[in-house]
Design an enzyme around this catalytic site. Structure first.
Site, mmCIF file in Angstrom:
data_model
loop_
_atom_site.group_PDB
_atom_site.id
_atom_site.type_symbol
_atom_site.label_atom_id
_atom_site.label_comp_id
_atom_site.label_asym_id
_atom_site.label_seq_id
_atom_site.Cartn_x
_atom_site.Cartn_y
_atom_site.Cartn_z
ATOM 1 N N GLY A 15 74.022 -21.475 3.825
ATOM 2 C CA GLY A 15 75.181 -21.508 4.907
ATOM 3 C C GLY A 15 75.620 -20.470 5.280
ATOM 4 O O GLY A 15 74.799 -19.432 5.656
ATOM 5 N N ARG A 16 76.814 -20.199 5.607
ATOM 6 C CA ARG A 16 77.512 -19.055 6.031
ATOM 7 C C ARG A 16 78.825 -18.419 5.071
ATOM 8 O O ARG A 16 79.234 -19.368 4.509
ATOM 9 C CB ARG A 16 78.033 -19.131 7.482
ATOM 10 N N ALA A 17 78.688 -17.073 5.212
ATOM 11 C CA ALA A 17 80.133 -16.624 4.625
ATOM 12 C C ALA A 17 80.970 -16.096 5.904
ATOM 13 O O ALA A 17 80.593 -15.342 6.669
ATOM 14 C CB ALA A 17 79.624 -15.372 3.804
ATOM 15 N N GLY A 24 77.758 -13.060 6.933
ATOM 16 C CA GLY A 24 76.573 -13.381 6.631
ATOM 17 C C GLY A 24 76.040 -14.716 6.672
ATOM 18 O O GLY A 24 76.692 -15.536 6.683
ATOM 19 N N LYS A 63 83.256 -19.509 1.974
ATOM 20 C CA LYS A 63 81.841 -19.585 2.159
ATOM 21 C C LYS A 63 81.594 -20.956 2.484
ATOM 22 O O LYS A 63 82.207 -22.188 1.823
ATOM 23 C CB LYS A 63 81.391 -19.674 0.458
ATOM 24 N N GLY A 71 72.724 -17.423 5.257
ATOM 25 C CA GLY A 71 71.711 -17.662 4.409
ATOM 26 C C GLY A 71 71.409 -19.210 4.087
ATOM 27 O O GLY A 71 71.807 -19.942 5.002
ATOM 28 N N ASP A 76 71.736 -14.173 -10.799
ATOM 29 C CA ASP A 76 71.350 -13.654 -9.397
ATOM 30 C C ASP A 76 72.219 -12.285 -9.095
ATOM 31 O O ASP A 76 72.657 -11.967 -8.185
ATOM 32 C CB ASP A 76 71.582 -14.317 -8.285
#
Length: 252
Positions: free
Chosen positions: A16-18, A11, A33, A13, A127
């Protein structure tokens, strides 16, 4: 990323990236991450907080931290890979078929155990949503993504900054009021509602679910945060105590 091979991007966002990675020495898969570090010193320190908090959260129902390191202007946080996706994916795959109540409660108890653990350590997640609750093939539920988490100075402290995902945000945050760990309880109630209806909170629950489930959601959605139960109070309810014993290893 020395010692790791990237398998795929899970993913992307604003952070950054996962990435799904393979650790060569252990032959295990992990989630990495990749966070772009800001230019300012305060921004860098803020980015590092997630790794620091996650490293302290050792619990069977929290995504486990492996290590973190910095390279080429990025912070990398390596953590446990949950091999059965997340709750949001699970809900979408139902295609309108409601989950049985025993399955909902099995997942819900594990989420509550994770939330109780972080609240006992004075941490607000801020969250909690179905996308941040992960599943393993063995049936474990694990709370993850501590990117918005905040450590309170003491148990009676409040936070003031707006964070969260709109569908899961409680009234006190919308009204720009100080908030505490009861904001996480509202968000947890949103997930419980979602598991019962496959939708975000709008209408009443389907009638075939028990009085206990209806009651729990009603309590978690109290407008006044002081009137919402704590994670400990929820777990002490008669219908959940047996499930708690089944979910939690005796050493925890």
């Amino acid at each position: 990323m020395e010692g790791y091979d990237m398998l795929k991007v899970l993913g992307e966002g604003s952070f950054g990236r996962a990435l799904l990675v393979h650790h060569r020495i252990s032959d295990h898969k992990y989630v990495m991450k990749e966070i772009r570090l800001p230019m300012s010193l305060s921004g860098i320190e803020n980015s590092r907080k997630e790794a620091v908090l996650l490293a302290k959260m050792k619990h069977p129902n929290i995504v486990a931290f492996k290590e973190s390191f910095e390279a080429d202007g990025h912070l990398y946080i390596v953590m446990e890979y949950c091999d059965n996706g997340d709750l949001m994916q699970k809900i979408k795959l139902q295609g309108g078929n409601l989950f049985p109540e025993d399955m909902i409660l099995h997942w819900f108890v594990q989420m509550c155990l994770a939330v109780k653990h972080i609240h006992d350590k004075r941490v607000l997640h801020r969250d909690i949503k179905s996308k941040n609750v992960f599943l393993t093939q063995s049936g474990k539920v694990k709370l993850g993504d501590f990117g918005s988490a905040r450590l309170l100075a003491h148990p009676m402290s409040y936070a003031c900054t707006y964070v969260g995902t709109p569908y899961y945000v409680p009234p006190e945050i919308w009204e720009s009021l100080p908030y505490n760990n009861k904001s996480d309880i509202w968000s947890l109630g949103c997930i419980l509602y979602e598991l019962c209806t496959l939708k975000h909170p709008v209408n009443s629950l389907p009638s075939h679910y028990s009085y206990e489930l209806h009651y729990l959601i009603k309590q978690m959605f109290k407008r006044n945060p002081q009137n919402r139960p704590s994670a400990s109070t929820i777990l002490a309810r008669g219908c959940l105590t047996k499930l708690v014993k089944n979910c939690l290893p005796s050493e925890v």
